[in-house]
Design an enzyme around this catalytic site. Structure first.
Site, PDB file in Angstrom:
ATOM      1  N   GLY A  56     -12.585   1.805  -0.612  1.00 31.26           N
ATOM      2  CA  GLY A  56     -11.222   1.293  -0.749  1.00 31.26           C
ATOM      3  C   GLY A  56     -11.128   0.086  -1.660  1.00 31.26           C
ATOM      4  N   LEU A  57     -12.165  -0.139  -2.484  1.00 28.84           N
ATOM      5  CA  LEU A  57     -12.148  -1.294  -3.392  1.00 28.84           C
ATOM      6  C   LEU A  57     -11.972  -0.855  -4.838  1.00 28.84           C
ATOM      7  CD1 LEU A  57     -15.027  -3.407  -1.761  1.00 28.84           C
ATOM      8  CD2 LEU A  57     -12.563  -3.691  -1.462  1.00 28.84           C
TER       9      LEU A  57
ATOM     10  N   GLY B 141     -16.080   4.620  -2.495  1.00 24.50           N
ATOM     11  CA  GLY B 141     -15.326   5.164  -1.365  1.00 24.50           C
ATOM     12  C   GLY B 141     -15.036   4.132  -0.296  1.00 24.50           C
TER      13      GLY B 141
ATOM     14  N   GLU C  65       0.850  -1.201   0.000  1.00 20.38           N
ATOM     15  CA  GLU C  65       0.000   0.000   0.000  1.00 20.38           C
ATOM     16  C   GLU C  65       0.877   1.240   0.000  1.00 20.38           C
ATOM     17  OE1 GLU C  65      -3.105  -0.168  -1.088  1.00 20.38           O
ATOM     18  OE2 GLU C  65      -3.787  -1.347   0.614  1.00 20.38           O
TER      19      GLU C  65
ATOM     20  N   ASP D 275      -4.354   0.358  -9.163  1.00 24.15           N
ATOM     21  CA  ASP D 275      -5.749  -0.043  -9.364  1.00 24.15           C
ATOM     22  C   ASP D 275      -6.042  -0.318 -10.834  1.00 24.15           C
ATOM     23  OD1 ASP D 275      -5.793   0.619  -6.727  1.00 24.15           O
ATOM     24  OD2 ASP D 275      -6.960   2.449  -6.971  1.00 24.15           O
TER      25      ASP D 275
ATOM     26  N   SER E 180     -13.351   1.699  -6.652  1.00 23.99           N
ATOM     27  CA  SER E 180     -14.531   2.002  -7.478  1.00 23.99           C
ATOM     28  C   SER E 180     -14.143   2.947  -8.619  1.00 23.99           C
ATOM     29  CB  SER E 180     -15.648   2.608  -6.628  1.00 23.99           C
ATOM     30  OG  SER E 180     -15.177   3.719  -5.896  1.00 23.99           O
TER      31      SER E 180
ATOM     32  N   GLU F  75      -7.962  10.413 -13.752  1.00 24.56           N
ATOM     33  CA  GLU F  75      -7.972  10.678 -12.295  1.00 24.56           C
ATOM     34  C   GLU F  75      -7.133  11.902 -11.952  1.00 24.56           C
ATOM     35  OE1 GLU F  75      -8.308   8.069  -9.199  1.00 24.56           O
ATOM     36  OE2 GLU F  75      -8.675   6.286 -10.399  1.00 24.56           O
TER      37      GLU F  75
ATOM     38  N   THR G 299       2.851   2.077  -2.223  1.00 25.87           N
ATOM     39  CA  THR G 299       4.147   1.772  -2.834  1.00 25.87           C
ATOM     40  C   THR G 299       4.102   2.046  -4.338  1.00 25.87           C
ATOM     41  OG1 THR G 299       3.370  -0.497  -2.970  1.00 25.87           O
ATOM     42  CG2 THR G 299       4.914   0.008  -1.193  1.00 25.87           C
TER      43      THR G 299
HETATM   44  C1  GLA Z   1      -5.386   4.207  -4.114  1.00 29.02           C
HETATM   45  C2  GLA Z   1      -4.691   4.619  -5.406  1.00 29.02           C
HETATM   46  C3  GLA Z   1      -3.561   3.644  -5.754  1.00 29.02           C
HETATM   47  C4  GLA Z   1      -2.652   3.364  -4.582  1.00 29.02           C
HETATM   48  C5  GLA Z   1      -3.453   3.071  -3.298  1.00 29.02           C
HETATM   49  C6  GLA Z   1      -2.579   3.000  -2.090  1.00 29.02           C
HETATM   50  O1  GLA Z   1      -6.093   3.028  -4.295  1.00 29.02           O
HETATM   51  O2  GLA Z   1      -5.597   4.667  -6.473  1.00 29.02           O
HETATM   52  O3  GLA Z   1      -2.837   4.155  -6.860  1.00 29.02           O
HETATM   53  O4  GLA Z   1      -1.742   4.413  -4.378  1.00 29.02           O
HETATM   54  O5  GLA Z   1      -4.448   4.047  -3.061  1.00 29.02           O
HETATM   55  O6  GLA Z   1      -1.774   1.888  -2.154  1.00 29.02           O
END
Ligand code: GLA
Length: 342
Positions: free
Chosen positions: A106-107, A104, A16, A155, A109, A143, A18
Protein backbone atom coordinates in the site's frame (compact mmCIF):
# COMPACT_ATOMS: atom_id res chain seq x y z
CA UNK A 1 25.57 5.58 -21.84
CA UNK A 2 24.41 4.77 -18.31
CA UNK A 3 21.74 6.48 -16.20
CA UNK A 4 19.92 5.81 -12.94
CA UNK A 5 16.58 7.08 -11.66
CA UNK A 6 14.85 6.82 -8.30
CA UNK A 7 11.07 6.63 -7.92
CA UNK A 8 9.81 7.14 -4.36
CA UNK A 9 6.92 5.37 -2.71
CA UNK A 10 4.12 7.45 -1.25
CA UNK A 11 1.95 7.70 1.81
CA UNK A 12 -1.58 8.96 1.37
CA UNK A 13 -2.47 10.89 4.53
CA UNK A 14 -6.13 11.01 3.67
CA UNK A 15 -8.39 10.94 0.61
CA UNK A 16 -8.68 7.26 -0.29
CA UNK A 17 -10.60 6.08 -3.36
CA UNK A 18 -11.37 9.69 -4.19
CA UNK A 19 -8.81 10.19 -7.00
CA UNK A 20 -10.70 8.33 -9.74
CA UNK A 21 -13.84 10.17 -8.61
CA UNK A 22 -12.28 13.56 -9.51
CA UNK A 23 -11.88 14.20 -5.79
CA UNK A 24 -9.33 15.36 -3.22
CA UNK A 25 -6.30 13.68 -1.62
CA UNK A 26 -3.49 14.73 0.71
CA UNK A 27 -0.35 12.68 0.16
CA UNK A 28 3.43 12.77 0.21
CA UNK A 29 6.34 10.96 -1.42
CA UNK A 30 8.62 9.04 0.96
CA UNK A 31 12.34 8.31 0.88
CA UNK A 32 12.05 4.60 0.23
CA UNK A 33 11.44 3.58 -3.33
CA UNK A 34 12.71 1.91 -6.47
CA UNK A 35 15.95 2.68 -8.32
CA UNK A 36 16.41 1.73 -11.97
CA UNK A 37 19.91 1.56 -13.47
CA UNK A 38 19.79 1.64 -17.25
CA UNK A 39 22.50 1.13 -19.83
CA UNK A 40 22.13 1.52 -23.59
CA UNK A 41 22.85 -1.54 -25.77
CA UNK A 42 22.40 -1.96 -29.51
CA UNK A 43 21.02 -5.47 -30.00
CA UNK A 44 17.31 -4.51 -30.11
CA UNK A 45 16.69 -6.36 -26.85
CA UNK A 46 15.73 -5.13 -23.43
CA UNK A 47 17.20 -7.24 -20.69
CA UNK A 48 15.69 -6.47 -17.26
CA UNK A 49 16.71 -7.82 -13.88
CA UNK A 50 14.81 -7.35 -10.61
CA UNK A 51 17.42 -7.69 -7.88
CA UNK A 52 14.90 -7.83 -5.03
CA UNK A 53 12.96 -10.68 -6.67
CA UNK A 54 15.93 -12.36 -8.36
CA UNK A 55 13.98 -12.52 -11.64
CA UNK A 56 14.81 -11.62 -15.26
CA UNK A 57 12.98 -10.68 -18.42
CA UNK A 58 14.11 -10.29 -22.04
CA UNK A 59 12.04 -8.86 -24.88
CA UNK A 60 12.33 -7.12 -28.25
CA UNK A 61 12.97 -3.40 -27.73
CA UNK A 62 10.91 -2.46 -30.79
CA UNK A 63 8.01 -4.78 -30.03
CA UNK A 64 7.38 -5.52 -26.35
CA UNK A 65 4.72 -8.22 -26.03
CA UNK A 66 2.14 -8.40 -23.22
CA UNK A 67 3.18 -10.86 -20.51
CA UNK A 68 -0.33 -11.96 -19.59
CA UNK A 69 0.44 -11.38 -15.89
CA UNK A 70 0.39 -8.14 -13.93
CA UNK A 71 3.83 -8.52 -12.35
CA UNK A 72 6.89 -6.23 -12.58
CA UNK A 73 7.63 -7.39 -16.13
CA UNK A 74 4.34 -5.89 -17.32
CA UNK A 75 5.50 -2.49 -16.01
CA UNK A 76 8.82 -2.70 -17.85
CA UNK A 77 7.36 -3.89 -21.14
CA UNK A 78 4.46 -1.47 -20.90
CA UNK A 79 6.71 1.50 -20.16
CA UNK A 80 8.98 0.75 -23.14
CA UNK A 81 5.92 0.36 -25.39
CA UNK A 82 4.14 3.48 -24.15
CA UNK A 83 7.27 5.64 -24.35
CA UNK A 84 7.90 4.44 -27.90
CA UNK A 85 4.50 5.93 -28.77
CA UNK A 86 5.84 9.22 -27.39
CA UNK A 87 8.87 9.08 -29.65
CA UNK A 88 11.37 7.10 -27.58
CA UNK A 89 14.04 5.49 -29.73
CA UNK A 90 15.54 2.56 -27.88
CA UNK A 91 18.04 0.41 -29.77
CA UNK A 92 18.35 -1.86 -26.72
CA UNK A 93 18.87 -1.59 -22.98
CA UNK A 94 20.03 -3.43 -19.92
CA UNK A 95 17.99 -2.52 -16.81
CA UNK A 96 18.54 -3.34 -13.15
CA UNK A 97 15.73 -2.68 -10.70
CA UNK A 98 16.54 -2.28 -6.99
CA UNK A 99 13.89 -1.63 -4.38
CA UNK A 100 13.75 -0.99 -0.66
CA UNK A 101 9.98 -0.58 -0.75
CA UNK A 102 7.85 -3.56 0.23
CA UNK A 103 5.70 -4.64 -2.73
CA UNK A 104 1.95 -4.85 -2.21
CA UNK A 105 2.15 -2.94 1.07
CA UNK A 106 0.00 0.00 0.00
CA UNK A 107 3.00 2.33 -0.38
CA UNK A 108 2.65 2.69 -4.16
CA UNK A 109 5.42 0.34 -5.22
CA UNK A 110 3.79 0.43 -8.67
CA UNK A 111 4.15 4.19 -9.07
CA UNK A 112 7.69 4.03 -7.64
CA UNK A 113 8.62 1.47 -10.28
CA UNK A 114 6.86 3.14 -13.20
CA UNK A 115 8.20 6.63 -12.42
CA UNK A 116 11.78 5.35 -12.05
CA UNK A 117 11.46 3.37 -15.29
CA UNK A 118 10.00 6.37 -17.12
CA UNK A 119 12.74 8.77 -16.02
CA UNK A 120 15.56 6.29 -16.71
CA UNK A 121 14.27 5.37 -20.20
CA UNK A 122 13.56 9.00 -21.10
CA UNK A 123 17.11 9.97 -20.10
CA UNK A 124 18.54 7.03 -22.04
CA UNK A 125 16.46 7.76 -25.14
CA UNK A 126 16.93 11.51 -24.80
CA UNK A 127 13.22 12.27 -25.38
CA UNK A 128 11.83 15.62 -24.26
CA UNK A 129 9.12 14.65 -21.82
CA UNK A 130 9.15 16.73 -18.68
CA UNK A 131 5.62 17.70 -17.73
CA UNK A 132 4.79 15.72 -14.55
CA UNK A 133 1.12 15.48 -15.52
CA UNK A 134 1.99 14.01 -18.89
CA UNK A 135 4.41 11.59 -17.24
CA UNK A 136 1.81 10.64 -14.64
CA UNK A 137 -0.67 9.86 -17.42
CA UNK A 138 1.86 7.65 -19.20
CA UNK A 139 2.56 5.77 -15.93
CA UNK A 140 -1.19 5.33 -15.39
CA UNK A 141 -1.63 4.07 -18.96
CA UNK A 142 0.94 1.38 -18.25
CA UNK A 143 -1.06 0.30 -15.19
CA UNK A 144 -4.36 0.33 -17.06
CA UNK A 145 -3.34 -1.31 -20.30
CA UNK A 146 -0.41 -3.52 -19.36
CA UNK A 147 -0.88 -4.39 -15.69
CA UNK A 148 -4.68 -4.46 -15.58
CA UNK A 149 -5.24 -2.08 -12.63
CA UNK A 150 -7.66 0.80 -13.34
CA UNK A 151 -5.94 3.16 -10.90
CA UNK A 152 -6.38 6.93 -10.66
CA UNK A 153 -3.55 9.47 -10.74
CA UNK A 154 -2.95 9.90 -7.00
CA UNK A 155 0.19 7.76 -6.76
CA UNK A 156 1.81 8.87 -9.99
CA UNK A 157 1.27 12.60 -9.35
CA UNK A 158 2.48 12.31 -5.76
CA UNK A 159 5.71 10.55 -6.62
CA UNK A 160 6.40 12.81 -9.61
CA UNK A 161 5.66 16.06 -7.75
CA UNK A 162 6.68 15.22 -4.17
CA UNK A 163 8.40 17.95 -2.20
CA UNK A 164 10.60 17.50 0.86
CA UNK A 165 8.88 18.63 4.07
CA UNK A 166 5.51 19.03 2.35
CA UNK A 167 2.37 17.06 1.77
CA UNK A 168 0.53 17.72 -1.50
CA UNK A 169 -3.12 18.74 -1.49
CA UNK A 170 -4.28 17.25 -4.78
CA UNK A 171 -7.44 18.17 -6.63
CA UNK A 172 -8.02 15.48 -9.23
CA UNK A 173 -10.70 17.42 -11.08
CA UNK A 174 -8.70 20.62 -11.49
CA UNK A 175 -5.56 18.47 -11.79
CA UNK A 176 -3.86 20.94 -9.49
CA UNK A 177 -1.77 20.55 -6.38
CA UNK A 178 -0.82 22.74 -3.47
CA UNK A 179 2.08 21.98 -1.14
CA UNK A 180 1.15 21.96 2.56
CA UNK A 181 4.18 22.38 4.82
CA UNK A 182 4.31 19.77 7.58
CA UNK A 183 5.52 21.07 10.93
CA UNK A 184 4.92 18.08 13.11
CA UNK A 185 6.87 19.06 16.22
CA UNK A 186 7.29 15.83 18.18
CA UNK A 187 4.41 14.06 16.40
CA UNK A 188 5.18 11.47 13.78
CA UNK A 189 3.56 9.47 11.03
CA UNK A 190 4.43 5.78 10.90
CA UNK A 191 3.28 2.92 8.71
CA UNK A 192 3.03 -0.73 9.61
CA UNK A 193 2.56 -3.50 7.07
CA UNK A 194 -0.48 -5.65 7.92
CA UNK A 195 1.19 -8.58 6.18
CA UNK A 196 -1.81 -9.10 3.88
CA UNK A 197 -0.55 -8.47 0.32
CA UNK A 198 -2.67 -6.34 -1.92
CA UNK A 199 -2.60 -6.07 -5.72
CA UNK A 200 -4.85 -3.54 -7.42
CA UNK A 201 -5.14 -5.65 -10.57
CA UNK A 202 -6.53 -8.71 -8.80
CA UNK A 203 -8.25 -7.35 -5.67
CA UNK A 204 -11.69 -5.74 -5.56
CA UNK A 205 -10.14 -2.41 -6.61
CA UNK A 206 -11.40 -2.45 -10.20
CA UNK A 207 -14.86 -3.49 -8.96
CA UNK A 208 -14.99 -0.51 -6.58
CA UNK A 209 -14.01 1.83 -9.39
CA UNK A 210 -16.75 0.35 -11.58
CA UNK A 211 -19.32 0.77 -8.77
CA UNK A 212 -18.42 4.46 -8.48
CA UNK A 213 -18.75 4.94 -12.23
CA UNK A 214 -22.14 3.21 -12.15
CA UNK A 215 -23.29 5.41 -9.26
CA UNK A 216 -22.22 8.57 -11.10
CA UNK A 217 -24.07 7.36 -14.20
CA UNK A 218 -27.27 6.68 -12.21
CA UNK A 219 -27.03 10.14 -10.67
CA UNK A 220 -26.50 11.71 -14.10
CA UNK A 221 -23.18 13.19 -13.02
CA UNK A 222 -19.84 13.20 -14.74
CA UNK A 223 -18.11 12.12 -11.53
CA UNK A 224 -18.90 11.76 -7.83
CA UNK A 225 -17.10 15.01 -7.04
CA UNK A 226 -20.34 16.97 -6.88
CA UNK A 227 -22.44 14.19 -5.39
CA UNK A 228 -24.15 14.87 -2.07
CA UNK A 229 -25.32 12.76 0.87
CA UNK A 230 -28.87 13.11 -0.49
CA UNK A 231 -27.67 11.68 -3.81
CA UNK A 232 -26.09 8.78 -1.91
CA UNK A 233 -29.34 8.06 -0.08
CA UNK A 234 -31.24 7.86 -3.39
CA UNK A 235 -29.15 4.93 -4.66
CA UNK A 236 -29.57 1.19 -4.11
CA UNK A 237 -27.18 -0.64 -1.77
CA UNK A 238 -24.17 -0.90 -1.92
CA UNK A 239 -23.85 2.10 -4.26
CA UNK A 240 -25.34 4.36 -1.58
CA UNK A 241 -22.53 3.43 0.81
CA UNK A 242 -19.79 3.81 -1.83
CA UNK A 243 -20.98 7.35 -2.64
CA UNK A 244 -21.31 8.20 1.06
CA UNK A 245 -17.65 7.27 1.51
CA UNK A 246 -16.50 9.43 -1.40
CA UNK A 247 -18.55 12.46 -0.30
CA UNK A 248 -17.47 12.30 3.35
CA UNK A 249 -13.84 11.50 2.47
CA UNK A 250 -13.53 14.63 0.30
CA UNK A 251 -14.77 16.61 3.30
CA UNK A 252 -12.19 14.96 5.56
CA UNK A 253 -9.37 15.88 3.16
CA UNK A 254 -10.37 19.55 3.36
CA UNK A 255 -10.62 19.34 7.16
CA UNK A 256 -7.27 17.55 7.48
CA UNK A 257 -5.45 20.14 5.36
CA UNK A 258 -6.93 22.85 7.58
CA UNK A 259 -6.03 20.99 10.79
CA UNK A 260 -2.45 20.36 9.61
CA UNK A 261 -1.97 24.03 8.76
CA UNK A 262 -3.30 24.94 12.21
CA UNK A 263 -1.11 22.34 13.95
CA UNK A 264 -4.19 20.61 15.37
CA UNK A 265 -2.84 17.07 15.29
CA UNK A 266 -5.47 15.62 17.61
CA UNK A 267 -8.03 16.61 14.96
CA UNK A 268 -5.89 15.02 12.21
CA UNK A 269 -5.91 11.82 14.28
CA UNK A 270 -9.71 11.91 14.58
CA UNK A 271 -10.00 12.36 10.83
CA UNK A 272 -7.73 9.36 10.19
CA UNK A 273 -9.99 7.25 12.41
CA UNK A 274 -13.11 8.50 10.65
CA UNK A 275 -11.56 7.79 7.25
CA UNK A 276 -10.78 4.24 8.35
CA UNK A 277 -14.32 3.63 9.61
CA UNK A 278 -15.70 4.83 6.29
CA UNK A 279 -13.31 2.65 4.27
CA UNK A 280 -14.27 -0.33 6.41
CA UNK A 281 -18.04 0.15 6.68
CA UNK A 282 -19.04 2.06 3.54
CA UNK A 283 -16.35 1.29 1.00
CA UNK A 284 -15.69 -2.23 2.33
CA UNK A 285 -12.03 -2.51 1.40
CA UNK A 286 -10.63 -3.73 4.73
CA UNK A 287 -9.48 -7.23 5.70
CA UNK A 288 -8.97 -8.71 9.22
CA UNK A 289 -5.17 -8.30 9.17
CA UNK A 290 -5.61 -4.57 8.52
CA UNK A 291 -8.16 -4.29 11.34
CA UNK A 292 -5.73 -5.99 13.73
CA UNK A 293 -2.95 -3.62 12.70
CA UNK A 294 -5.18 -0.57 13.23
CA UNK A 295 -6.12 -1.93 16.69
CA UNK A 296 -2.44 -2.46 17.51
CA UNK A 297 -1.62 1.13 16.57
CA UNK A 298 -4.46 2.48 18.69
CA UNK A 299 -3.32 0.19 21.52
CA UNK A 300 0.14 1.78 21.63
CA UNK A 301 -1.41 5.26 21.81
CA UNK A 302 -1.84 6.47 18.22
CA UNK A 303 -3.99 9.59 17.90
CA UNK A 304 -5.50 8.01 14.78
CA UNK A 305 -4.86 5.13 12.40
CA UNK A 306 -6.21 3.96 9.06
CA UNK A 307 -5.56 1.69 6.13
CA UNK A 308 -3.80 3.33 3.19
CA UNK A 309 -3.78 2.65 -0.53
CA UNK A 310 -6.10 0.54 -2.60
CA UNK A 311 -7.16 -1.70 0.29
CA UNK A 312 -7.80 -5.45 0.63
CA UNK A 313 -4.45 -5.63 2.46
CA UNK A 314 -1.40 -3.40 2.64
CA UNK A 315 -0.24 -0.99 5.32
CA UNK A 316 -1.75 1.07 8.09
CA UNK A 317 -0.80 4.70 8.68
CA UNK A 318 -0.83 6.04 12.23
CA UNK A 319 -0.20 9.44 13.77
CA UNK A 320 1.74 9.12 17.02
CA UNK A 321 1.81 11.88 19.64
CA UNK A 322 5.15 12.94 21.19
CA UNK A 323 6.60 10.29 23.47
CA UNK A 324 4.60 7.37 22.02
CA UNK A 325 6.90 4.55 20.91
CA UNK A 326 6.21 3.11 17.46
CA UNK A 327 5.58 -0.65 17.43
CA UNK A 328 8.31 -2.98 16.18
CA UNK A 329 8.66 -3.22 12.36
CA UNK A 330 6.92 0.10 11.79
CA UNK A 331 8.43 2.64 9.43
CA UNK A 332 8.65 6.36 10.27
CA UNK A 333 7.59 8.27 7.14
CA UNK A 334 8.40 11.88 6.30
CA UNK A 335 7.79 13.83 3.08
CA UNK A 336 10.64 13.34 0.61
CA UNK A 337 11.57 14.64 -2.85
CA UNK A 338 10.00 13.54 -6.13
CA UNK A 339 11.18 10.94 -8.63
CA UNK A 340 14.55 12.02 -10.04
CA UNK A 341 17.71 11.02 -11.85
CA UNK A 342 20.39 9.98 -9.36
C1 GLA B 1 -4.24 2.88 -5.26
C2 GLA B 1 -4.36 3.54 -6.62
C3 GLA B 1 -4.70 5.03 -6.47
C4 GLA B 1 -5.84 5.28 -5.52
C5 GLA B 1 -5.68 4.47 -4.22
C6 GLA B 1 -6.90 4.53 -3.36
O1 GLA B 1 -3.12 3.34 -4.58
O2 GLA B 1 -3.17 3.42 -7.35
O3 GLA B 1 -4.97 5.57 -7.75
O4 GLA B 1 -7.08 5.01 -6.12
O5 GLA B 1 -5.40 3.11 -4.47
O6 GLA B 1 -7.05 5.80 -2.85
Amino acid sequence: MQVAAHGPGRVNLIGEHTDYNAGLCLAFAIERGVTVHAEATFDNRVFAHSSSLGEDDVFAADNPAQTGGGDWRAFVRGMVAELRKEGLILPGARLRIDSDLPQGAGLASSAALSSALALALIALGQVRLEDPLELARICARVEHEWVGAQTGLLDQLTVLCGREGHALALDLRALSLQPVELHLGGWKFVTLDSGARHANASSGYNARRAECARAAHLLGRESLRDASLEDAASLPHPLDARVRHVVTENGRVRDAARALRAGDFAEVGRLLDASHASLRDDFEVCVPEVEETVALMRGVGAAGARMIGGGFGGSVLALLPPGVRAPARSLAVTPAASARLV
